[in-house]
Design a protein around this motif. Structure first.
Motif, mmCIF file in Angstrom:
data_model
loop_
_atom_site.group_PDB
_atom_site.id
_atom_site.type_symbol
_atom_site.label_atom_id
_atom_site.label_comp_id
_atom_site.label_asym_id
_atom_site.label_seq_id
_atom_site.Cartn_x
_atom_site.Cartn_y
_atom_site.Cartn_z
ATOM 1 N N ARG A 82 -170.242 -108.034 61.756
ATOM 2 C CA ARG A 82 -171.399 -108.319 62.604
ATOM 3 C C ARG A 82 -171.173 -107.917 64.053
ATOM 4 N NH1 ARG A 82 -171.572 -113.483 63.267
ATOM 5 N NH2 ARG A 82 -169.628 -114.020 62.203
ATOM 6 N N ILE A 83 -170.271 -106.958 64.289
ATOM 7 C CA ILE A 83 -169.932 -106.538 65.649
ATOM 8 C C ILE A 83 -170.741 -105.296 66.023
ATOM 9 C CG2 ILE A 83 -168.098 -105.669 67.141
ATOM 10 C CD1 ILE A 83 -166.130 -107.306 65.541
ATOM 11 N N CYS A 84 -171.361 -105.339 67.210
ATOM 12 C CA CYS A 84 -172.098 -104.184 67.732
ATOM 13 C C CYS A 84 -171.101 -103.173 68.273
ATOM 14 C CB CYS A 84 -173.046 -104.636 68.832
ATOM 15 S SG CYS A 84 -173.846 -103.275 69.718
ATOM 16 N N LYS A 85 -171.225 -101.930 67.870
ATOM 17 C CA LYS A 85 -170.282 -100.892 68.296
ATOM 18 C C LYS A 85 -170.410 -100.568 69.778
ATOM 19 C CE LYS A 85 -169.734 -98.424 63.903
ATOM 20 N NZ LYS A 85 -169.863 -97.115 63.215
ATOM 21 N N SER A 86 -171.552 -100.885 70.377
ATOM 22 C CA SER A 86 -171.775 -100.550 71.779
ATOM 23 C C SER A 86 -171.251 -101.637 72.716
ATOM 24 C CB SER A 86 -173.261 -100.315 72.038
ATOM 25 O OG SER A 86 -173.510 -100.080 73.407
ATOM 26 N N LEU A 104 -173.108 -110.516 66.381
ATOM 27 C CA LEU A 104 -174.426 -111.065 66.095
ATOM 28 C C LEU A 104 -174.294 -112.379 65.331
ATOM 29 C CD1 LEU A 104 -175.270 -108.185 66.937
ATOM 30 C CD2 LEU A 104 -177.013 -108.260 65.152
ATOM 31 N N PRO A 105 -175.251 -113.292 65.481
ATOM 32 C CA PRO A 105 -175.188 -114.570 64.762
ATOM 33 C C PRO A 105 -175.188 -114.372 63.251
ATOM 34 C CG PRO A 105 -176.870 -114.625 66.486
ATOM 35 C CD PRO A 105 -176.421 -113.206 66.364
ATOM 36 N N GLU A 106 -174.404 -115.182 62.572
ATOM 37 C CA GLU A 106 -174.317 -115.090 61.120
ATOM 38 C C GLU A 106 -175.502 -115.787 60.462
ATOM 39 O OE1 GLU A 106 -170.970 -115.749 57.580
ATOM 40 O OE2 GLU A 106 -170.719 -116.669 59.557
ATOM 41 N N ILE A 107 -175.914 -115.259 59.330
ATOM 42 C CA ILE A 107 -177.004 -115.883 58.592
ATOM 43 C C ILE A 107 -176.546 -117.234 58.060
ATOM 44 C CG2 ILE A 107 -178.492 -115.703 56.563
ATOM 45 C CD1 ILE A 107 -178.424 -112.725 56.820
ATOM 46 N N GLU A 108 -177.338 -118.245 58.298
ATOM 47 C CA GLU A 108 -177.008 -119.560 57.768
ATOM 48 C C GLU A 108 -177.435 -119.650 56.306
ATOM 49 O OE1 GLU A 108 -178.718 -122.611 60.114
ATOM 50 O OE2 GLU A 108 -177.700 -122.004 61.969
ATOM 51 N N PRO A 109 -176.523 -120.060 55.411
ATOM 52 C CA PRO A 109 -176.906 -120.182 53.997
ATOM 53 C C PRO A 109 -177.954 -121.265 53.807
ATOM 54 C CG PRO A 109 -174.732 -121.144 54.372
ATOM 55 C CD PRO A 109 -175.118 -120.457 55.641
ATOM 56 N N PRO A 118 -174.452 -107.728 50.796
ATOM 57 C CA PRO A 118 -175.519 -107.945 51.787
ATOM 58 C C PRO A 118 -174.945 -108.155 53.179
ATOM 59 C CG PRO A 118 -175.204 -109.905 50.449
ATOM 60 C CD PRO A 118 -174.367 -108.825 49.819
ATOM 61 N N GLU A 119 -175.721 -107.758 54.176
ATOM 62 C CA GLU A 119 -175.297 -107.963 55.551
ATOM 63 C C GLU A 119 -175.192 -109.455 55.842
ATOM 64 O OE1 GLU A 119 -177.900 -106.083 54.724
ATOM 65 O OE2 GLU A 119 -177.002 -104.105 54.977
ATOM 66 N N ARG A 120 -174.300 -109.779 56.730
ATOM 67 C CA ARG A 120 -174.110 -111.185 57.088
ATOM 68 C C ARG A 120 -174.921 -111.568 58.308
ATOM 69 N NH1 ARG A 120 -167.841 -112.065 57.537
ATOM 70 N NH2 ARG A 120 -168.568 -114.192 57.948
ATOM 71 N N THR A 165 -184.657 -108.909 65.365
ATOM 72 C CA THR A 165 -184.279 -108.901 66.778
ATOM 73 C C THR A 165 -183.535 -110.187 67.124
ATOM 74 O OG1 THR A 165 -186.188 -107.540 67.359
ATOM 75 C CG2 THR A 165 -185.151 -108.780 69.134
ATOM 76 N N THR A 166 -182.399 -110.040 67.755
ATOM 77 C CA THR A 166 -181.592 -111.191 68.170
ATOM 78 C C THR A 166 -181.270 -111.079 69.651
ATOM 79 O OG1 THR A 166 -179.563 -110.031 67.519
ATOM 80 C CG2 THR A 166 -180.548 -111.525 65.905
ATOM 81 N N GLU A 167 -181.087 -112.215 70.281
ATOM 82 C CA GLU A 167 -180.752 -112.248 71.706
ATOM 83 C C GLU A 167 -179.425 -112.972 71.890
ATOM 84 O OE1 GLU A 167 -182.615 -113.669 76.032
ATOM 85 O OE2 GLU A 167 -183.684 -114.083 74.149
#
Length: 557
Positions: free
Chosen positions: A298-302, A307-312, A481-483, A488-490
């Motif tokens: 979940r790391i942005c390369k830039s 990014l926040p992880e999806i809550e199950p 699946p992506e985590r 859009t996230t802030e």
């Protein structure tokens, strides 16, 4: 020579022309107008959609030389007015060349006057001197004049309500225009009393509520839309949000906040426009970079932010999903359509003894997709190698049908259902009963089953599908699946806006999904990384919107 040409072309004229009694002279005038292209480049007739009867569309007006010259004049000149005699002369010329369009002439001429409020007003005045304008004509008048002559438009609107007020056709027709005036709340009442929401009306109301900073009304309309709209329609609404931002109705940070309301990736054009604006004009943005986010870390390369992880899903929700799946999908009105009582009891006992599991494998689905290692190899060996490689040390359950022996080399429990039973539903049940951390290996999206679930729980089923379904791509790759949510996230440092990498790719993906084919999810990992300046201050609109959001969430609870 010309008559032979007319006869040859007349053979290609739709039979519906004869129903409208078009004589040879009329056909010749049309053919003369299109002599350069020989073929007819525009659609002249279209089916009404109610039976086989065909009606001439207003495009027929384009085959009038007088109407064509009038439209060219409108393009060259600004807004102006015409006298009654000028309107009378224009109508006579058009009807002489295309006499079959008399019934639609008023509305067609008014439609052509878009962006000309003075000219539209002069034409309406002329019409009223002869006859009462019909609903279509008034609708185009409203569209042309609502901005400049709002009082007059609302006066005519009040008169129309006396005749057409309760008509859903009338409300959908004039709603998008009236929703952009000071009487927009009247249209809001129409929306909440209707069984379905017209797209034009809903988008106009959203625009006006944002423009007036009435965010509570915005949430009411948005909730109404999301309850009854399809995924395609929600995507169209997201497109309208981008248009509102382009028009300056909402500031940039509020636009980014609105994108958080759903999975709304920007297309290539929108990404390019937003990126250029943030780089050159938005003073609150430090940089705008098109980058990728790693699916598992979940790391942005830039910016290197996580990014926040999806809550199950909550365990209580999973239990409710088990109940609904059994009651709605498996048992239903007749349990023998999908299974048998004996088989369902056997499954319950099996899960109590062997469960829960870390992974559920769709045996038949995997068998149909896996390719042997070599021409002399077998699918059984390939499946065993894949499962041992990816799921070694995990509790794995294979659900398949009784005639399938391709899974027998896998070490672990196998639950076999009758050949007439639905193995998909048992796969879903096994996953739900194993808890929110259980994954399912399948290329099936279970769309035909999830569509039957009650609307209240359907979003949870769809969330589970996105978070816990593993895809297989031949020859030997599993796609987990992506985590993180593809939305859009802030974060403290900025925003990450999802982008569709290729529109054509998304079209192919949707086609395969709708056709219920085996496919691998090709969701783009592209994000537009927008870094905040250290001096960033949220706009007043965003501050107010967040306050209303908190109030709205409390009201829902």
């Amino acid at each position: 020579m010309m008559n032979n040409f007319i006869i040859r072309c007349a053979r290609n004229i739709p039979l519906c022309w004869r129903a409208w009694n078009i004589n040879l002279h009329s056909a010749q005038s049309i053919l003369n107008h299109q002599a350069k292209s020989i073929l007819f480049p525009r659609k002249i007739f279209q089916l009404s959609g109610r039976g086989s009867r065909s009606r001439p569309t207003r495009d027929v007006m384009m085959y009038s030389d007088s109407f064509f010259k009038f439209k060219q004049k409108l393009k060259r000149k600004g807004d102006f007015k015409m006298t009654f005699s000028e309107w009378e002369t224009l109508r006579e010329k058009i009807l002489k060349e295309s006499h079959w369009v008399e019934n639609v002439l008023d509305a067609t001429l008014m439609k052509s006057l878009i962006g000309k409020p003075d000219l539209s007003l002069s034409y309406l005045t002329y019409i009223k001197s002869k006859r009462e304008p019909n609903m279509s004509t008034l609708n185009y008048f409203f569209q042309n004049c609502a901005h400049k002559y709002e009082d007059m438009v609302l006066e005519e609107f009040e008169k129309c309500k006396e005749t057409y007020g309760s008509s859903k056709v009338f409300q959908d027709m004039v709603g998008p225009t009236i929703a952009l005036t000071r009487e927009w709340l009247q249209v809001k009442n129409w929306v909440f009393s209707a069984k379905y929401v017209d797209f034009g009306v809903s988008s106009a109301l959203l625009k006006m509520s944002l423009k007036q900073q009435d965010y509570l009304t915005f949430y009411e309309i948005w909730t109404k839309i999301t309850e009854i709209s399809s995924v395609k329609r929600l995507s169209d609404i997201r497109n309208r949000l981008f248009v509102f931002w382009e028009e300056g109705v909402i500031p940039t940070d509020l636009f980014l906040e609105l994108l958080k309301l759903g999975e709304f990736p920007l297309n290539d054009m929108e990404t390019h426009k937003l990126k250029n604006y943030c780089e050159s004009e938005w003073k609150q943005c430090e940089s705008a970079v098109l980058t990728e986010v790693l699916p598992q870390s979940r790391i942005c390369k830039s910016c290197k932010e996580t990014l926040p992880e999806i809550e199950p899903l909550d365990k209580s929700i999973m239990k409710e999903m088990v109940k609904k799946t059994m009651k709605k999908l498996l048992i239903g009105e007749n349990i023998f359509r999908k299974t048998t009582p004996k088989e369902l009891d056997r499954f319950s006992d099996f899960m109590n003894m062997e469960g829960p599991f870390d992974y559920i494998i769709d045996g038949l689905n995997l068998m149909n997709i896996v390719q042997p290692i070599s021409s002399s190899g077998s699918k059984k060996e390939k499946i065993k190698d894949l499962v041992d490689y990816y799921f070694k040390g995990k509790r794995v359950l294979v659900v398949t049908k009784e005639f399938d022996d391709s899974m027998k080399l896998i070490e672990g429990p196998i639950f076999r259902v009758n050949k007439k039973s639905s193995d998909d539903i048992y796969i879903m049940l096994a996953a739900f009963m194993s808890g929110p951390e259980c994954y399912v290996l399948t290329n099936d999206d279970f769309g035909d089953h999830i569509s039957l679930i009650d609307k209240e729980l359907r979003p949870f089923f769809e969330s589970w599908r996105k978070q816990r379904r593993i895809f297989f791509k031949p020859p030997d790759k599993f796609y987990f699946p992506e985590r993180y949510k593809f939305t859009t996230t802030e974060t403290k440092m900025g925003w990450h806006v999802p982008c569709r990498e290729n529109d054509e790719q998304m079209i192919i993906y949707k086609y395969l999904q709708n056709r219920s084919k085996h496919f691998v999810q090709m969701q783009s990992k592209k994000f537009l990384c927008l870094s905040k300046k250290t001096s960033y201050v949220p706009s007043s609109e965003l501050v107010l919107f967040r306050q209303v959001t908190n109030e709205w969430n409390k009201m829902k609870v």
